[in-house]
Write an enzyme that holds these catalytic residues in place. Structure first.
Site, PDB file in Angstrom:
ATOM      1  CE1 TYR A   1      85.328  43.929  70.923  1.00  0.00           C
ATOM      2  CE2 TYR A   1      85.234  46.154  70.328  1.00  0.00           C
ATOM      3  CZ  TYR A   1      85.553  44.752  70.431  1.00  0.00           C
ATOM      4  OH  TYR A   1      87.245  44.882  70.552  1.00  0.00           O
TER       5      TYR A   1
ATOM      6  CG  HIS B   1      89.141  42.572  67.307  1.00  0.00           C
ATOM      7  ND1 HIS B   1      88.634  41.941  68.369  1.00  0.00           N
ATOM      8  CD2 HIS B   1      88.490  42.194  66.070  1.00  0.00           C
ATOM      9  CE1 HIS B   1      87.200  40.872  67.450  1.00  0.00           C
ATOM     10  NE2 HIS B   1      87.517  41.883  66.515  1.00  0.00           N
TER      11      HIS B   1
ATOM     12  CD  GLU C   1      84.784  40.193  65.054  1.00  0.00           C
ATOM     13  OE1 GLU C   1      84.340  39.591  66.474  1.00  0.00           O
ATOM     14  OE2 GLU C   1      85.578  39.754  64.983  1.00  0.00           O
TER      15      GLU C   1
HETATM   16  N1  UDP Z   1      87.711  44.658  77.546  1.00  0.00           N
HETATM   17  C1  UDP Z   1      88.033  45.589  78.509  1.00  0.00           C
HETATM   18  N2  UDP Z   1      87.377  44.628  79.776  1.00  0.00           N
HETATM   19  C2  UDP Z   1      87.150  43.716  80.533  1.00  0.00           C
HETATM   20  C3  UDP Z   1      88.040  42.931  78.858  1.00  0.00           C
HETATM   21  C4  UDP Z   1      87.871  43.303  77.770  1.00  0.00           C
HETATM   22  O1  UDP Z   1      88.397  46.548  78.118  1.00  0.00           O
HETATM   23  O2  UDP Z   1      87.559  43.440  81.711  1.00  0.00           O
HETATM   24  C5  UDP Z   1      88.431  45.129  76.439  1.00  0.00           C
HETATM   25  C6  UDP Z   1      89.581  44.983  76.221  1.00  0.00           C
HETATM   26  O3  UDP Z   1      89.658  45.416  75.015  1.00  0.00           O
HETATM   27  C7  UDP Z   1      88.967  43.457  75.332  1.00  0.00           C
HETATM   28  C8  UDP Z   1      87.766  43.695  74.309  1.00  0.00           C
HETATM   29  O4  UDP Z   1      86.639  44.171  75.941  1.00  0.00           O
HETATM   30  O5  UDP Z   1      90.156  43.096  73.822  1.00  0.00           O
HETATM   31  C9  UDP Z   1      86.856  42.090  73.997  1.00  0.00           C
HETATM   32  O6  UDP Z   1      86.735  41.953  75.071  1.00  0.00           O
HETATM   33  P1  UDP Z   1      87.148  40.493  74.412  1.00  0.00           P
HETATM   34  O7  UDP Z   1      86.568  39.754  75.617  1.00  0.00           O
HETATM   35  O8  UDP Z   1      86.312  39.330  73.244  1.00  0.00           O
HETATM   36  O9  UDP Z   1      88.241  39.718  74.012  1.00  0.00           O
HETATM   37  P2  UDP Z   1      89.491  39.344  73.154  1.00  0.00           P
HETATM   38  O10 UDP Z   1      88.722  38.952  71.998  1.00  0.00           O
HETATM   39  O11 UDP Z   1      89.665  40.669  72.382  1.00  0.00           O
HETATM   40  O12 UDP Z   1      90.639  39.111  73.705  1.00  0.00           O
HETATM   41 MG    MG Z   2      86.371  39.130  71.525  1.00  0.00          MG
END
Ligand code: UDP
Ligand code: MG
Length: 149
Positions: free
Chosen positions: A49, A115, A126
């Site tokens: 991440y 994810h 990844e």
């Molecule tokens: N996340 C969170 N709070 C937020 C935004 C994201 O806890 O406000 C977490 C959530 O588990 C998310 C992950 O961080 O799946 C990765 O964020 P991303 O924006 O990459 O979302 P994704 O690609 O998983 O939809």
């Molecule tokens: Mg993401």
């Protein structure tokens, strides 16, 4: 053929959603090219991440990912990165459409079950991070029943 990285997060494993998630990708016609259950270290989760390291939720996100075993997978197929994201649904499960994994099985953004890589570029990175051993080399015998050519 395009590949994506899909990970069932610790809540998905704890809640017994592994079979359900695999089933949705399988039934679509995508091909499973890598699969393992593992617990990751903090440094590894931080690397996965890394793009989000400046976000206020970053340390909570890392706590979440290291809190139990996850299921890491490589899925392959035409358009699998974008379609995989559609199968998963919007990041915030309250905004995810019913019929998507997050729409059907999650409520809080910090417990959103799964994810999926957000681009072909992130998928490549990844997969390299999670599967340094590479993907499993096989082809499905039903390929002609899923693809026209
Ligand atoms: N996340 C969170 N709070 C937020 C935004 C994201 O806890 O406000 C977490 C959530 O588990 C998310 C992950 O961080 O799946 C990765 O964020 P991303 O924006 O990459 O979302 P994704 O690609 O998983 O939809
Ligand atoms: Mg993401």
């Amino acid at each position: 053929m395009e590949q994506t990285f899909i990970m069932i997060k610790p809540d998905g494993v704890q809640r017994g959603l592994v079979g359900e998630v695999i089933s949705r990708f399988e039934k679509k016609g995508f091909l499973l090219k890598g699969l393992k259950l593992l617990t990751v270290e903090r440094a590894f989760a931080e690397k996965h991440y890394a793009d989000l390291s400046a976000k206020p939720f970053f340390s909570g996100l890392v706590d979440y990912i290291v809190s139990g075993p996850v299921v890491a997978m490589i899925w392959e197929g035409k358009g699998v990165v974008l379609t995989g994201r559609k199968i998963i649904g919007a990041t915030n499960p309250l905004a995810s459409e019913p019929g998507t994994i997050r729409g059907d099985f999650a409520i809080d953004i910090g417990r959103n079950v799964i994810h999926g890589s957000d681009s072909v570029d992130s998928a490549t990175k990844e997969i390299a991070l999670w599967f340094s051993e590479g993907s499993v080399n096989w082809q499905s015998s039903v390929h002609p029943w899923v693809y026209e050519s």
